[in-house]
Design a protein around this motif. Structure first.
Motif, short mmCIF file in Angstrom:
data_model
loop_
_atom_site.label_atom_id
_atom_site.label_comp_id
_atom_site.label_asym_id
_atom_site.label_seq_id
_atom_site.Cartn_x
_atom_site.Cartn_y
_atom_site.Cartn_z
N GLU A 31 6.56 -7.78 -18.63
CA GLU A 31 6.47 -7.63 -20.08
C GLU A 31 7.84 -7.25 -20.63
N PRO A 32 8.07 -7.53 -21.92
CA PRO A 32 9.34 -7.15 -22.53
C PRO A 32 9.59 -5.66 -22.41
N GLY A 33 10.85 -5.31 -22.13
CA GLY A 33 11.22 -3.90 -21.96
C GLY A 33 11.28 -3.45 -20.52
N MET A 34 10.68 -4.23 -19.63
CA MET A 34 10.70 -3.91 -18.19
C MET A 34 12.02 -4.40 -17.60
N THR A 35 12.58 -3.65 -16.66
CA THR A 35 13.77 -4.12 -15.96
C THR A 35 13.36 -4.98 -14.78
N THR A 36 14.29 -5.80 -14.32
CA THR A 36 14.00 -6.63 -13.16
C THR A 36 13.82 -5.78 -11.90
N ALA A 37 14.45 -4.61 -11.86
CA ALA A 37 14.25 -3.70 -10.72
C ALA A 37 12.81 -3.18 -10.70
N GLU A 38 12.28 -2.85 -11.87
CA GLU A 38 10.90 -2.38 -11.94
C GLU A 38 9.93 -3.48 -11.52
N LEU A 39 10.23 -4.70 -11.91
CA LEU A 39 9.38 -5.82 -11.50
C LEU A 39 9.46 -6.04 -10.00
N ASP A 40 10.63 -5.90 -9.43
CA ASP A 40 10.82 -6.05 -7.99
C ASP A 40 10.06 -4.98 -7.22
N GLU A 41 10.01 -3.77 -7.75
CA GLU A 41 9.28 -2.68 -7.10
C GLU A 41 7.80 -3.01 -6.95
N ILE A 42 7.24 -3.71 -7.93
CA ILE A 42 5.84 -4.13 -7.84
C ILE A 42 5.66 -5.08 -6.66
N GLY A 43 6.57 -6.06 -6.55
CA GLY A 43 6.49 -7.00 -5.45
C GLY A 43 6.69 -6.33 -4.10
N ALA A 44 7.64 -5.42 -4.03
CA ALA A 44 7.91 -4.72 -2.76
C ALA A 44 6.69 -3.93 -2.30
N ALA A 45 6.00 -3.28 -3.24
CA ALA A 45 4.83 -2.47 -2.89
C ALA A 45 3.71 -3.35 -2.34
N ILE A 46 3.52 -4.52 -2.92
CA ILE A 46 2.46 -5.42 -2.45
C ILE A 46 2.78 -5.95 -1.06
N LEU A 47 4.03 -6.36 -0.85
CA LEU A 47 4.41 -6.84 0.48
C LEU A 47 4.20 -5.76 1.54
N GLU A 48 4.59 -4.54 1.22
CA GLU A 48 4.42 -3.44 2.18
C GLU A 48 2.94 -3.20 2.46
N ARG A 49 2.12 -3.21 1.42
CA ARG A 49 0.69 -2.98 1.59
C ARG A 49 0.05 -4.05 2.46
N GLU A 50 0.57 -5.26 2.38
CA GLU A 50 0.02 -6.39 3.14
C GLU A 50 0.60 -6.49 4.55
N GLY A 51 1.52 -5.60 4.88
CA GLY A 51 2.13 -5.65 6.20
C GLY A 51 3.14 -6.76 6.36
N ALA A 52 3.73 -7.20 5.23
CA ALA A 52 4.71 -8.29 5.24
C ALA A 52 6.11 -7.73 5.02
N VAL A 53 7.10 -8.49 5.43
CA VAL A 53 8.50 -8.09 5.32
C VAL A 53 9.23 -9.09 4.43
N SER A 54 9.99 -8.58 3.47
CA SER A 54 10.78 -9.45 2.60
C SER A 54 11.73 -10.30 3.43
N ALA A 55 11.63 -11.62 3.29
CA ALA A 55 12.48 -12.51 4.08
C ALA A 55 13.95 -12.45 3.69
N PRO A 56 14.30 -12.44 2.39
CA PRO A 56 15.73 -12.35 2.06
C PRO A 56 16.37 -11.04 2.50
N GLN A 57 15.60 -9.94 2.45
CA GLN A 57 16.14 -8.67 2.94
C GLN A 57 16.33 -8.72 4.45
#
Length: 249
Positions: A31-57
């Motif tokens: 949503e407007p006003g959100m930073t891209t870092a905040e959006l990335d944190e949402i993705g990171a939390a889901i990947l961790e919860r699912e037992g997945a590892v970020s491929a680019p990292q």
């Protein structure tokens, strides 16, 4: 990777589900006003919860769990302090691994209100990807993907970014076959084998031809400068066509 067993396909579908769900959840939260870092944190939390590892990292030590590119940034944008605003085009690219399998997906999302021309570009970008996927079948030429996408783009007066290609994946983020053109390339004589795992990810633009480096060592920009959208699925080639594995569920 070439799939030869059902358990391999099941493993690929599982990580495909994870990356697709992650991308969709990020898009819904944006949503407007959100930073891209905040959006990335949402993705990171889901990947961790699912037992997945970020491929680019994991593969490239990328400074984010996902790639988030806004407007003039067309790929590999680093999550940070940039604030998402109304009218933005935001590309979210999620790739990850789980239990030794890798999958890669991406899409460009609109933050309303968006100009009609950009809305049309997004719809046609998705169509370009689907047209490319329709060419994936055992025995067909790899170059058929780019030929079909190129015909579609030319008929609608679009251009394609010609140095950002599709690629093999499955057991690594990038593997054979490397650089599968999503633009016409008559020099490529390779054929699609049964079970081949690859991405289909055209970068459709209203004038851009090349991706150029920015100053941060990661983010890519269009040259000439023009709006660009990207849509991406990971697929498996069969005798009957492509199995899309990056589907939410």
């Amino acid at each position: 990777m070439t799939i030869t067993r059902q358990d391999e396909l099941d493993g690929l579908k599982e990580i495909g589900r994870v990356v697709a769900n992650t991308m969709q959840a990020m898009a819904q939260a944006m949503e407007p006003g959100m930073t891209t870092a905040e959006l990335d944190e949402i993705g990171a939390a889901i990947l961790e919860r699912e037992g997945a590892v970020s491929a680019p990292q994991f593969t490239y030590d990328f400074p984010g769990a996902t790639c988030i590119s806004v407007n003039e940034e067309i790929a590999h944008g680093i999550p940070g302090t940039r604030v998402i605003a109304a009218g933005d085009l935001v590309n979210i690219d999620v790739s990850a691994s789980k239990d030794g399998y890798f999958a890669d997906t991406g899409a460009t999302f609109r933050v309303p209100p968006v100009r009609p021309a950009l809305d049309r570009l997004c719809r046609d970008g998705w169509r370009a990807m689907q047209i490319g996927i329709a060419q994936v079948r055992n025995g067909r030429p790899l170059a058929g993907i780019g030929a079909a996408i190129g015909k579609f783009a030319q008929a609608r007066n679009y251009t394609l970014i010609r140095n950002l290609a599709s690629h093999g994946t499955g057991r690594a983020l990038h593997e054979y076959p490397a650089e599968i053109a999503t633009w016409p390339n008559r020099r490529d004589r390779r054929r699609i084998d049964r079970g081949l795992v690859l991405t289909v990810e055209p970068f459709l633009s209203t004038g851009g031809l090349w991706a150029t480096d920015g100053t941060d060592g990661w983010t890519l920009y269009s040259e000439p400068r023009a709006p660009v959208v990207q849509y991406e699925h990971t697929v498996v080639a069969t005798d009957r066509g492509a199995i899309v594995v990056t589907l939410p569920g």
